[in-house]
Write a protein that holds these residues in place. Structure first.
Motif, short mmCIF file in Angstrom:
data_model
loop_
_atom_site.label_atom_id
_atom_site.label_comp_id
_atom_site.label_asym_id
_atom_site.label_seq_id
_atom_site.Cartn_x
_atom_site.Cartn_y
_atom_site.Cartn_z
N LYS A 217 16.57 -2.74 27.38
CA LYS A 217 15.54 -3.74 27.64
C LYS A 217 16.09 -5.15 27.53
N SER A 218 17.16 -5.33 26.79
CA SER A 218 17.72 -6.67 26.63
C SER A 218 18.63 -7.07 27.79
N VAL A 219 18.98 -6.12 28.65
CA VAL A 219 19.84 -6.40 29.78
C VAL A 219 18.98 -6.45 31.04
N SER A 220 19.08 -7.55 31.77
CA SER A 220 18.28 -7.72 32.97
C SER A 220 19.12 -7.43 34.21
N VAL A 221 18.62 -6.52 35.05
CA VAL A 221 19.30 -6.21 36.31
C VAL A 221 18.36 -6.48 37.49
N LYS A 222 17.34 -7.28 37.27
CA LYS A 222 16.39 -7.57 38.33
C LYS A 222 17.00 -8.55 39.33
N VAL A 223 16.75 -8.28 40.61
CA VAL A 223 17.22 -9.14 41.68
C VAL A 223 16.03 -9.44 42.58
N SER A 224 15.84 -10.70 42.90
CA SER A 224 14.70 -11.06 43.75
C SER A 224 15.05 -10.82 45.21
N TYR A 225 14.01 -10.72 46.02
CA TYR A 225 14.18 -10.51 47.46
C TYR A 225 14.91 -11.69 48.08
N GLU A 226 14.60 -12.89 47.65
CA GLU A 226 15.23 -14.09 48.22
C GLU A 226 16.74 -14.09 47.99
N GLU A 227 17.18 -13.64 46.80
CA GLU A 227 18.60 -13.59 46.52
C GLU A 227 19.32 -12.60 47.44
N VAL A 228 18.69 -11.45 47.64
CA VAL A 228 19.28 -10.42 48.50
C VAL A 228 19.31 -10.92 49.94
N ASP A 229 18.21 -11.49 50.40
CA ASP A 229 18.14 -11.98 51.78
C ASP A 229 19.18 -13.07 52.02
N LYS A 230 19.33 -13.95 51.08
CA LYS A 230 20.31 -15.04 51.22
C LYS A 230 21.72 -14.48 51.34
N GLU A 231 22.06 -13.48 50.52
CA GLU A 231 23.40 -12.88 50.58
C GLU A 231 23.62 -12.12 51.88
N VAL A 232 22.58 -11.44 52.37
CA VAL A 232 22.69 -10.71 53.64
C VAL A 232 22.91 -11.69 54.78
N GLN A 233 22.17 -12.78 54.79
CA GLN A 233 22.32 -13.76 55.85
C GLN A 233 23.69 -14.42 55.80
N THR A 234 24.20 -14.65 54.61
CA THR A 234 25.54 -15.23 54.47
C THR A 234 26.60 -14.26 55.00
N ALA A 235 26.42 -12.97 54.72
CA ALA A 235 27.38 -11.97 55.18
C ALA A 235 27.33 -11.78 56.69
N LYS A 236 26.11 -11.86 57.28
CA LYS A 236 25.96 -11.67 58.73
C LYS A 236 26.46 -12.87 59.51
N GLY A 237 26.30 -14.04 58.97
CA GLY A 237 26.64 -15.26 59.70
C GLY A 237 25.37 -15.78 60.39
N PRO A 238 25.51 -16.83 61.16
CA PRO A 238 24.32 -17.38 61.82
C PRO A 238 23.76 -16.42 62.87
N SER A 239 22.45 -16.30 62.91
CA SER A 239 21.82 -15.39 63.87
C SER A 239 21.64 -16.08 65.21
N ILE A 240 21.27 -15.29 66.19
CA ILE A 240 21.08 -15.81 67.55
C ILE A 240 19.89 -16.76 67.58
N ARG A 241 18.85 -16.45 66.85
CA ARG A 241 17.65 -17.29 66.83
C ARG A 241 17.97 -18.68 66.27
N GLU A 242 18.84 -18.76 65.28
CA GLU A 242 19.16 -20.04 64.67
C GLU A 242 19.98 -20.91 65.61
N LYS A 243 20.76 -20.30 66.49
CA LYS A 243 21.58 -21.07 67.44
C LYS A 243 20.69 -21.66 68.49
#
Length: 73
Positions: free
Chosen positions: A47-73
């Motif tokens: 209980k003292s160790v936190s492994v929670k990850v928010s959706y925004e953090e995951v989405d940000k990392e996925v977008q960084t890994a994918k690179g800029p999308s076609i919609r953003e261009k």
């Protein structure tokens, strides 16, 4: 004469084994202290160790890994 030589050998062997036993005893004490001090860290409550990850953090990392999308261009 052989008796004196035999006694000398036994004394040397006894001395070496005494030094080895003393070294083993000191090593045992040091390792026991080390384990006793690190054991609470290893058995931490989950209980003292936190492994929670928010959706925004995951989405940000996925977008960084994918690179800029076609919609953003």
């Amino acid at each position: 004469m052989f008796e004196r030589f035999e006694k000398l050998i036994f004394k040397i062997v006894r001395g070496v084994l005494l030094v080895f036993a003393l070294f083993a005893f000191i090593s045992l004490i040091i390792s026991g202290v080390f384990i006793a001090t690190s054991l609470p860290k290893l058995l931490k409550d989950e209980k003292s160790v936190s492994v929670k990850v928010s959706y925004e953090e995951v989405d940000k990392e996925v977008q960084t890994a994918k690179g800029p999308s076609i919609r953003e261009k």
